[in-house]
Structure formats: C-alpha cells, structure tokens
Design a protein around this motif. Structure first.
Motif, PDB file in Angstrom:
ATOM      1  N   ASN A  84      -9.966   6.416 -18.832  1.00 47.80           N
ATOM      2  CA  ASN A  84     -10.246   7.334 -19.302  1.00 47.80           C
ATOM      3  C   ASN A  84     -10.990   8.419 -18.336  1.00 47.80           C
ATOM      4  O   ASN A  84     -11.748   8.144 -17.506  1.00 47.80           O
ATOM      5  CB  ASN A  84     -11.312   7.176 -20.186  1.00 47.80           C
ATOM      6  CG  ASN A  84     -11.695   8.500 -21.069  1.00 47.80           C
ATOM      7  OD1 ASN A  84     -12.749   8.950 -20.975  1.00 47.80           O
ATOM      8  ND2 ASN A  84     -10.912   9.120 -21.925  1.00 47.80           N
ATOM      9  N   VAL A  85     -10.599   9.760 -18.645  1.00 52.39           N
ATOM     10  CA  VAL A  85     -11.290  10.843 -17.851  1.00 52.39           C
ATOM     11  C   VAL A  85     -12.429  11.363 -18.686  1.00 52.39           C
ATOM     12  O   VAL A  85     -13.578  11.657 -18.235  1.00 52.39           O
ATOM     13  CB  VAL A  85     -10.263  11.811 -17.240  1.00 52.39           C
ATOM     14  CG1 VAL A  85     -10.961  13.035 -16.536  1.00 52.39           C
ATOM     15  CG2 VAL A  85      -9.074  11.242 -16.557  1.00 52.39           C
ATOM     16  N   VAL A  86     -11.905  11.918 -19.667  1.00 51.32           N
ATOM     17  CA  VAL A  86     -12.823  12.868 -20.624  1.00 51.32           C
ATOM     18  C   VAL A  86     -12.281  12.340 -22.275  1.00 51.32           C
ATOM     19  O   VAL A  86     -11.269  12.208 -22.531  1.00 51.32           O
ATOM     20  CB  VAL A  86     -13.083  14.095 -20.287  1.00 51.32           C
ATOM     21  CG1 VAL A  86     -11.765  15.120 -20.700  1.00 51.32           C
ATOM     22  CG2 VAL A  86     -14.155  14.742 -20.929  1.00 51.32           C
ATOM     23  N   ASP A  87     -13.300  12.285 -23.034  1.00 51.23           N
ATOM     24  CA  ASP A  87     -13.107  12.131 -24.255  1.00 51.23           C
ATOM     25  C   ASP A  87     -13.959  13.147 -25.077  1.00 51.23           C
ATOM     26  O   ASP A  87     -15.375  12.935 -25.174  1.00 51.23           O
ATOM     27  CB  ASP A  87     -13.421  10.732 -24.888  1.00 51.23           C
ATOM     28  CG  ASP A  87     -13.023  10.362 -26.100  1.00 51.23           C
ATOM     29  OD1 ASP A  87     -13.058  11.332 -26.918  1.00 51.23           O
ATOM     30  OD2 ASP A  87     -12.779   9.092 -26.497  1.00 51.23           O
ATOM     31  N   VAL A  88     -13.413  14.189 -25.943  1.00 47.73           N
ATOM     32  CA  VAL A  88     -14.240  14.965 -26.332  1.00 47.73           C
ATOM     33  C   VAL A  88     -14.129  15.062 -27.946  1.00 47.73           C
ATOM     34  O   VAL A  88     -12.905  14.930 -28.516  1.00 47.73           O
ATOM     35  CB  VAL A  88     -13.820  16.715 -26.053  1.00 47.73           C
ATOM     36  CG1 VAL A  88     -14.662  17.571 -26.281  1.00 47.73           C
ATOM     37  CG2 VAL A  88     -13.447  16.461 -24.573  1.00 47.73           C
ATOM     38  N   THR A  89     -15.302  15.127 -28.535  1.00 45.90           N
ATOM     39  CA  THR A  89     -15.245  15.304 -30.127  1.00 45.90           C
ATOM     40  C   THR A  89     -15.577  16.899 -30.416  1.00 45.90           C
ATOM     41  O   THR A  89     -16.422  17.553 -29.712  1.00 45.90           O
ATOM     42  CB  THR A  89     -16.502  14.852 -30.838  1.00 45.90           C
ATOM     43  OG1 THR A  89     -16.462  13.240 -30.085  1.00 45.90           O
ATOM     44  CG2 THR A  89     -16.326  14.850 -32.265  1.00 45.90           C
ATOM     45  N   LEU A  90     -14.514  17.419 -31.131  1.00 40.88           N
ATOM     46  CA  LEU A  90     -14.355  18.877 -31.461  1.00 40.88           C
ATOM     47  C   LEU A  90     -14.842  19.178 -32.851  1.00 40.88           C
ATOM     48  O   LEU A  90     -14.545  18.399 -33.773  1.00 40.88           O
ATOM     49  CB  LEU A  90     -13.011  19.589 -31.228  1.00 40.88           C
ATOM     50  CG  LEU A  90     -12.531  19.479 -29.991  1.00 40.88           C
ATOM     51  CD1 LEU A  90     -11.878  18.225 -29.372  1.00 40.88           C
ATOM     52  CD2 LEU A  90     -11.123  20.642 -30.198  1.00 40.88           C
TER      53      LEU A  90
ATOM     54  N   THR B  26     -18.832  17.209 -28.417  1.00 43.62           N
ATOM     55  CA  THR B  26     -19.632  16.071 -27.571  1.00 43.62           C
ATOM     56  C   THR B  26     -18.551  15.667 -26.475  1.00 43.62           C
ATOM     57  O   THR B  26     -17.233  15.538 -26.749  1.00 43.62           O
ATOM     58  CB  THR B  26     -19.732  14.931 -28.504  1.00 43.62           C
ATOM     59  OG1 THR B  26     -20.688  15.308 -29.438  1.00 43.62           O
ATOM     60  CG2 THR B  26     -20.729  13.914 -27.813  1.00 43.62           C
ATOM     61  N   PHE B  27     -18.985  15.778 -25.366  1.00 41.82           N
ATOM     62  CA  PHE B  27     -18.140  15.341 -24.067  1.00 41.82           C
ATOM     63  C   PHE B  27     -18.528  14.132 -23.711  1.00 41.82           C
ATOM     64  O   PHE B  27     -19.618  13.998 -23.430  1.00 41.82           O
ATOM     65  CB  PHE B  27     -18.199  16.299 -22.855  1.00 41.82           C
ATOM     66  CG  PHE B  27     -17.610  17.698 -23.223  1.00 41.82           C
ATOM     67  CD1 PHE B  27     -16.544  18.185 -22.944  1.00 41.82           C
ATOM     68  CD2 PHE B  27     -18.608  18.706 -23.972  1.00 41.82           C
ATOM     69  CE1 PHE B  27     -15.967  19.618 -23.541  1.00 41.82           C
ATOM     70  CE2 PHE B  27     -18.120  19.771 -24.094  1.00 41.82           C
ATOM     71  CZ  PHE B  27     -17.045  20.396 -23.759  1.00 41.82           C
ATOM     72  N   LYS B  28     -17.636  13.079 -23.783  1.00 41.70           N
ATOM     73  CA  LYS B  28     -17.851  11.735 -22.891  1.00 41.70           C
ATOM     74  C   LYS B  28     -17.043  11.793 -21.771  1.00 41.70           C
ATOM     75  O   LYS B  28     -15.800  11.915 -21.799  1.00 41.70           O
ATOM     76  CB  LYS B  28     -17.532  10.534 -23.852  1.00 41.70           C
ATOM     77  CG  LYS B  28     -18.449  10.422 -25.151  1.00 41.70           C
ATOM     78  CD  LYS B  28     -18.125   9.151 -26.071  1.00 41.70           C
ATOM     79  CE  LYS B  28     -18.926   9.217 -27.345  1.00 41.70           C
ATOM     80  NZ  LYS B  28     -18.051   9.136 -28.504  1.00 41.70           N
ATOM     81  N   PHE B  29     -17.694  11.426 -20.739  1.00 38.82           N
ATOM     82  CA  PHE B  29     -17.066  11.383 -19.476  1.00 38.82           C
ATOM     83  C   PHE B  29     -16.611   9.785 -19.170  1.00 38.82           C
ATOM     84  O   PHE B  29     -17.407   8.838 -19.055  1.00 38.82           O
ATOM     85  CB  PHE B  29     -17.847  11.860 -18.169  1.00 38.82           C
ATOM     86  CG  PHE B  29     -18.284  13.366 -18.292  1.00 38.82           C
ATOM     87  CD1 PHE B  29     -17.258  14.239 -18.351  1.00 38.82           C
ATOM     88  CD2 PHE B  29     -19.435  13.645 -19.159  1.00 38.82           C
ATOM     89  CE1 PHE B  29     -17.592  15.524 -18.483  1.00 38.82           C
ATOM     90  CE2 PHE B  29     -19.853  14.905 -19.367  1.00 38.82           C
ATOM     91  CZ  PHE B  29     -18.894  15.952 -19.200  1.00 38.82           C
TER      92      PHE B  29
END
Ligand SMILES: [Mn+2]
Ligand SMILES: [Mn+2]
Lengths: 109, 544, 128
Positions: free
Chosen positions: A60-66, C77-80
C-alpha cells in the motif's frame, strides 16, 4: 451505477530504484453529497466515491476514506517510493458497489 | 470657455510632456487597464479611495487636495486635472480629452526613438470595455495593440471572453502572454499557453519579465467562463520564479503585475529579488514610484490616460538607480500617430453609425463619472435605470473601476453607454432577496475592499446601490460594518426577514437571465432626454 | 456581485457538536497537541465547491481532515502505507462558507497533533 465514471492518473514512466515520485489521480464522478434537493424539493440521495487506494506490487501507498465534502471529480496527489519495476494499482470504491480500477506500469531506468 | 482652453494648451506642449533626461541603459514603457478605450475620452479620478490597515492614508489612498499636496501639484494645473478630481468639469473644458491609442503610439514611438530597445509591457484589462471590443470579441484591441508591438502582457478581464477565445487569441499573439500564477485547474500545473516569464536582451542587459495575472479571477468574474484555469497569488512560486531567472542570469527582474497596488506592495515585502513591479488593476496613477525595500512599484492609471516610462541603470547584475515619468496623454496636445489613427478607425468603421447615435445628454450641471469607493453619478444613473426599467425596489451595480466620464451638457452616445457597461455577462437580472441576504452581500463586498490584509482585497470598489441607504464603518470586521440599511422609497429600515425586489447586473452566476444592461440604460436615458441626477447622500461612511 | 448564491458567505460558520464527535471517534478522546502536522489551504477560495488543500507531516500514520463549518464536518482520512514516500497528500474539498479547516494527525508514536487554517468563501463579483 454512476454513469461516465472515468479514472485518470499521472505516473512517470520510469524511475530510479528507490526513488520518490509524485502521483496525481482524478476520477470523473458527481460526488452527490446527499444534501442537495431537486427542483421538487426532494433530497437527492448520496452517491459518492467513499474510498480510494493506491498500491504498488501489492504494497500500500495510500488509503483514503472520502466523505461527501470531497469535491466533484475527486483529485489526489501524493508521493510514492518505487523500490523496483512493477505496476501501481489505483482503486476507487463507489457507494453503489461499483469498483473502478486502473493501473500504470513503471520501469526502472 | 475658449480662452481657458487656449491658455491651457499654450502651457502644454508635446515636447514638454515627453521631455525626459535619458538615464542608465534600459527603458521600460508601461501601459495598463486600457479597457478597450481606443479613442480619447474624459476620465475623472476618484474623490474617495480609502486605505485600510497599514495603508491608511498611504499612497495610492490619497485623493484631491491631499494628493496634490503630497506631490506638490498646483491647483488647476495640468497635473491637477490629470490626477485629481476637483473642478474636473471646468478643467476638462480647458485641457480637453485624454488617451487615445494613436496618441499613446506617438509617445511610445518617441521613447523608442530615444531608446530603440525599450520594452513595452501591457498590464492587461486590455481586451474589455467597449462596444467594438464586445462585438469583435477583443479583436479590435488585439489588432491595435499588435501594431503598438508590446513585448509582453498579463491578464484579467481578457478571460471573460471565455477560455476558448482567449486561447485562440493568445496562440496568435506576436508577444509573450505571461502569468506565473495561471494554472491548469484540473491537474494544478503550470500551463503551456501562459509561461511564467520571458527573457529579453536590452541595453546589453539580460532582463526577465515575470507575469502575474489577476489572482482573484474566478471570484471577481464568472469562473464558469474559464473553468480550465486556476489563479491565486502563489507568492511562493513567484519567489521560485525570481530565483530561477536570477540563477539563469537575469540582471534585472521585472514583474508585470495585475495584482492591484496594495497587493503588490505586500508581495514586494514577501518576495525578494524583484527590481520593478509594474502594477495594474486598481487603476491608480502615481507621479512617483513607491519603494518597498529595494523594489520599485510603478502605477500607470487606466483607460489609456497615462503611459509610464522607467529608465534604469543596471550594472553587473544590480539596479543602480532609476528615473521615472508618468506621462499624461493629453489628446489635444499629443499629435496622433496617423497610421495608428487609420488602424483604429478601421476597427470602428463597421460600427460607426451605431456607436455615434445620440441617446440623450447631460444637464448643464451634470457630470457622469464612476471611479471612487462608493457610487459615482454613472452608477446612480445605472441604478435608476435598473429600478425604473426593471420595476425594482433596490438596484445593485458592480463597483468596477473602469468607464470614462461625461461632461456637463455633453451628448450621451450609445458608445458612451457601452463604455461603462460592456461585458460578456451584462444580463440585468431581477430577483427577490431577503433583507438578511442583502446585508450579507454588502458585508461580503465590503470585506473584499476594506479587509485590513491586502491579500484579502480584490481591488474593486463597493457594490453600488440604488433605492437603498446604509451606514458603513470600515474599521469594523466583516459582518458588522454595515448598519442602518434603509429602503429609500419608504424611509423604512430594511427588514431582514422581508423579501425585496432587486435588480442588478454582472452576476458571476451561470445562467443569469435578463435584458442586457446597456439596453436597460439606453432605454432609461432615452426616456429622460436630459440627465440631471439628485445628489446621492444615501451612504454614510464612518472610520475612513 | 452574485445573485441568489446559495453559499453562506461572510461570517465564519461556527463549529457544531458533530465536530467534537468526529474528533473523539478519531482520537478516542486522547489529548491533541500541535507539532508535526501542516495544513495548506488558500486564504480565499476561488470556488467554495473545490478548495485545494494539502496536508503533510513527517511521522503521521493517519491524517483526518475536517471542515468545521460544514453541515457534516468530515472530509477525508488519509492512511499512509509502507510505500508512501512522504506523509503528505493533496485533494480538493467543498466548503459551505467561510470557516476553519482542521487537520489532525495520528503520529507513529500514537500521539495526536492538529493544525488549522481559515478559508474565506466569498460571493464575489465586482472588480477593477
Ligand atoms: Mn482594470
Ligand atoms: Mn483588473
């Protein structure tokens, strides 16, 4: 299913091993907030992209909740490390269950 | 009368206006905010230009006697007529019209005769503001300016032609279209069409000209007309560009700016390494540059009324000194350049009959002007037209700073009406607004003008009102500046919960419907015949 | 000058109880300090419907973004992940009016820090 949803991404074609690169992504989507009303005063139901992920070769690089406060045609810009040649995978998850995916190969050079 | 006209013109000669003790090794020529005024006009400078915060009482926020005192200008002198408002109508009889791009051409040619590689830089608001500019979508101005051979330009109202038309013109321009702060909105990246800067070689010196377009374009004007672009101040990028051009050998860094004067002052204090800012947008005309640190800021007025010449001495990559002159374009004194006159007349020829039709005339004591923080008489007339032609309680009219003046007893032609109303979103809407919303509107616009931080100022004046009175305390924060809102026709206080019929124009919203404002104003003037307005005392200003 | 603009321009919109709830859900009630978190937002929005923001931190595992004056304050919310080259991201958000935007970071050490920025949303119109 939301119509005319089209993902676009900007990824360099090559990078040095271990290099940090900038990635930009856009997906055409209305992001209907669920707070607007139509001309008859009825609430237009919420219909948004609720999650976006970017992975490289399974990591994973980035995981965003919108949330609905993300603008129409969600845009993200972030930086990734390219440890080796491979592919970035970008995935957008729609409220309606649709999943949109695109990927970009990157070579080491 | 005639004797004063003669006396005035005897005192003034072209040689005297152009007199300049050539200095250093470089000349810059600056013209800005022409607003499509090809022909000589009258233009009254403001009587009120309030400065706030650190700019209270500072240049360019001086008018009338205070302005003359600051610059040692004699009452009734040519400079008094050109730069201040007092006795405007009387002095205009003597000194005549100002501007005209054929006169500007004469001045530019004279400077070039003296210094062949002088740079001519256009600050923008060029392709907007007249009947012919509207009808040709800016082509008349492009044709005339191309003949003047500028070296670079930046932008504001140009974008209200729509991004497609702007791109079409810019691709054909024989000079640089600059804007370090013009970005592609979709990917937040610089555009190819509008590079940040261009290098010039002049007087053996490597000069970089960096463009700064109007930062608040999609706020002050309809963003839906140019959705592909994003603007903003972007002073961090401005610093990067300055550093980049210096690293690439620039010995002189010039910023061709459409920020507005106070914003330029603030930017000059934040960004280091700019030698000269040629400032536009707020239409200030200053007889001397303002210095912020080592940055020289030049303001050159509007409507073709002035040209600035700045001579600089640059030695070993360092500006050693400068000499400056704000040249007023007295159109009866400066001989028009015949080729340019011909070119201008060619642009106007297809429209001449329509342009010159007389619609009405001003009364013997009636001057029509706009420039100033609050309603001018042109604004009063436009608001009257909106109220009567659109059957409204209240009229709202934008606080723009362009639009020539009309003297007492002068015919008002269709061209004159278009000169103060022409734009690509001129629809005169009629809508219901609550008293509360009207208050929000006035507070919102007031903060865009009187916020003590210049970076929040968008460089327009206060929205003009008709049928409505109010008190404004400019020292208060947003939300509490505007009080005592009164419906003039009944004398009653505005009720926040009540609904009022409001007519206005120049809405930034897409899909606004209504007749074009110039048709509304023309119908009203035609009915009036002779225009004689009651004095407007409906806005009480406190804290200036 | 706009007419019939739907945005509530002008006075900053006051935060709601919902803001506290969203923050509590993110932090589990832990205290929030200042430090390793940066939020970049424009002073004035060109368009309240699409306001560019950027969050960054040297050591954030997650960053929560809130628009305190929106009817629903959560934004993103950004998770890196392990291949994030920096703990930074940009996006574009909707603001219902002039208000404070807040970014809260959960750092790798489990602590929370926040930064905020006021964005002015104006009706617009007029000009020189
Ligand atoms: Mn202008
Ligand atoms: Mn302007």
């Amino acid at each position: 299913m939301a119509s005319g949803v089209k993902p676009r991404v900007k990824v360099p074609k090559t990078a040095a091993a271990g290099e940090a690169i900038t990635i930009k992504t856009l997906i055409s989507h209305k992001m209907e907030s669920g707070q607007r009303k139509d001309d008859d005063g009825n609430v237009i139901p919420r219909s948004i992209i609720n999650r976006f992920t970017c992975d490289f070769n399974g990591e994973n690089v980035v995981d965003v909740t919108l949330e609905p406060a993300i603008s129409t045609n969600p845009y993200f810009e972030f930086e990734a490390i390219v440890p080796e040649a491979g592919a970035f995978t970008f995935t957008w998850y729609d409220d309606d269950g649709s999943v949109y995916e695109t990927s970009k190969e990157i070579a080491i050079g | 009368g005639n004797w004063s006209r003669l006396a005035a013109q005897q005192a003034l000669t072209q040689d005297k206006l152009l007199e300049f003790d050539t200095f250093g090794n470089i000349s810059l020529i600056h013209i800005t905010d022409i607003h499509a005024q090809l022909k000589p006009i009258f233009f009254r400078e403001p009587s009120m230009n309030i400065g706030v915060g650190a700019n209270k009482g500072a240049v360019p926020h001086l008018t009338g006697a205070a302005f003359r005192k600051r610059y040692g200008i004699e009452d009734a002198s040519p400079s008094a007529y050109a730069l201040t408002y007092d006795d405007f109508a009387a002095l205009a009889q003597g000194y005549g019209r100002v501007g005209g791009l054929d006169r500007v051409a004469t001045v530019v040619n004279a400077i070039r005769a003296d210094r062949p590689d002088a740079l001519l830089l256009d600050g923008g608001d060029t392709w907007h503001g007249s009947y012919t500019c509207y009808q040709t979508a800016g082509q008349d101005m492009v044709n005339v300016m191309n003949a003047l051979k500028p070296d670079a330009m930046t932008f504001h109202w140009e974008f209200t032609l729509g991004s497609e038309r702007v791109a079409e013109i810019v691709e054909s321009l024989p000079f640089a279209a600059l804007g370090q702060n013009i970005f592609d909105a979709e990917w937040d990246e610089p555009t190819e069409l509008f590079p940040p800067y261009r290098f010039f070689e002049s007087g053996g010196v490597k000069i970089a000209v960096i463009g700064q377009a109007f930062p608040y374009m999609p706020i002050a004007n309809p963003g839906w007309m140019f959705p592909e672009y994003s603007f903003g101040l972007r002073d961090e990028r401005m610093q990067e560009m300055v550093d980049e051009v210096r690293a690439n050998g620039a010995e002189l860094v010039v910023c061709l700016s459409h920020n507005g004067f106070d914003v330029d002052k603030q930017m000059a204090g934040i960004v280091t390494g700019i030698d000269v800012i040629l400032s536009g947008h707020t239409h200030d005309a200053l007889p001397e540059p303002v210095l912020v640190g080592e940055t020289v800021i030049v303001a050159s007025g509007s409507n073709g009324k002035f040209v600035s010449r700045v001579d600089l001495d640059v030695q070993n990559g360092r500006m050693m000194g400068f000499r400056h002159k704000l040249i007023p374009i007295f159109s009866d004194v400066i001989t028009p350049d015949p080729e340019m006159t011909k070119l201008i007349d060619e642009q106007r020829a297809p429209y001449l009959d329509t342009l010159s039709e007389v619609i009405g005339r001003t009364g013997d004591d009636q001057t029509l002007y706009r420039r100033g923080n609050f309603n001018g008489t042109w604004d009063d007339l436009i608001c009257d037209a909106l109220i009567s032609e659109r059957d409204a309680d209240i009229a709202l009219s934008p606080g723009v700073r362009w639009g020539p003046s009309i003297l007492p007893g002068q015919d008002i032609t269709r061209e004159d009406i278009w000169n103060v109303t022409s734009m690509t979103y001129g629809e005169a809407y009629r809508t219901e607004m609550t008293g509360e919303f009207l208050h929000v509107v006035l507070e919102d616009v007031a903060d865009n003008l009187f916020n003590p931080d210049p970076y929040y100022q968008q460089g327009g004046d206060m929205v003009r009102v008709g049928g409505l009175g109010y008190r404004i305390d400019i020292t208060k924060p947003q939300g509490s500046r505007i009080t005592e809102m009164t419906l003039l026709k009944t004398g009653e206080m505005i009720d926040p919960t009540r609904t009022y019929q409001v007519a206005g124009w120049a809405s930034v919203n897409e899909g606004t419907e209504g007749p074009q404002i110039w048709d509304v104003v023309e119908a009203h003037i035609a009915k009036q015949g002779v225009i004689s307005l009651d004095p407007n005392n409906s806005v009480k200003v406190v804290g200036a | 000058m706009g007419t019939g603009a739907l945005i509530v321009a002008g006075l900053p919109i006051r935060g709601s109880a919902a803001v506290e709830d969203v923050i509590a859900a993110f932090t589990g009630g832990a205290p929030i300090g200042t430090g390793d978190i940066k939020l970049v937002a424009p002073e004035i929005a060109e368009n309240g419907n699409t306001v560019p923001i950027e969050v960054s931190s040297g050591s954030a595992a997650e960053i929560l973004v809130l628009a305190t004056g929106n009817p629903t304050p959560s934004v993103a919310t950004f998770k890196f992940g392990s291949l994030a080259a920096s703990r930074a991201a940009s996006t574009r958000i909707r603001l219902a009016g002039t208000q404070e935007v807040v970014a809260i970071a959960k750092l790798d050490d489990g602590s929370f820090v926040q930064a905020s920025s006021t964005v002015k949303v104006t009706i617009g119109g007029c000009g020189g």
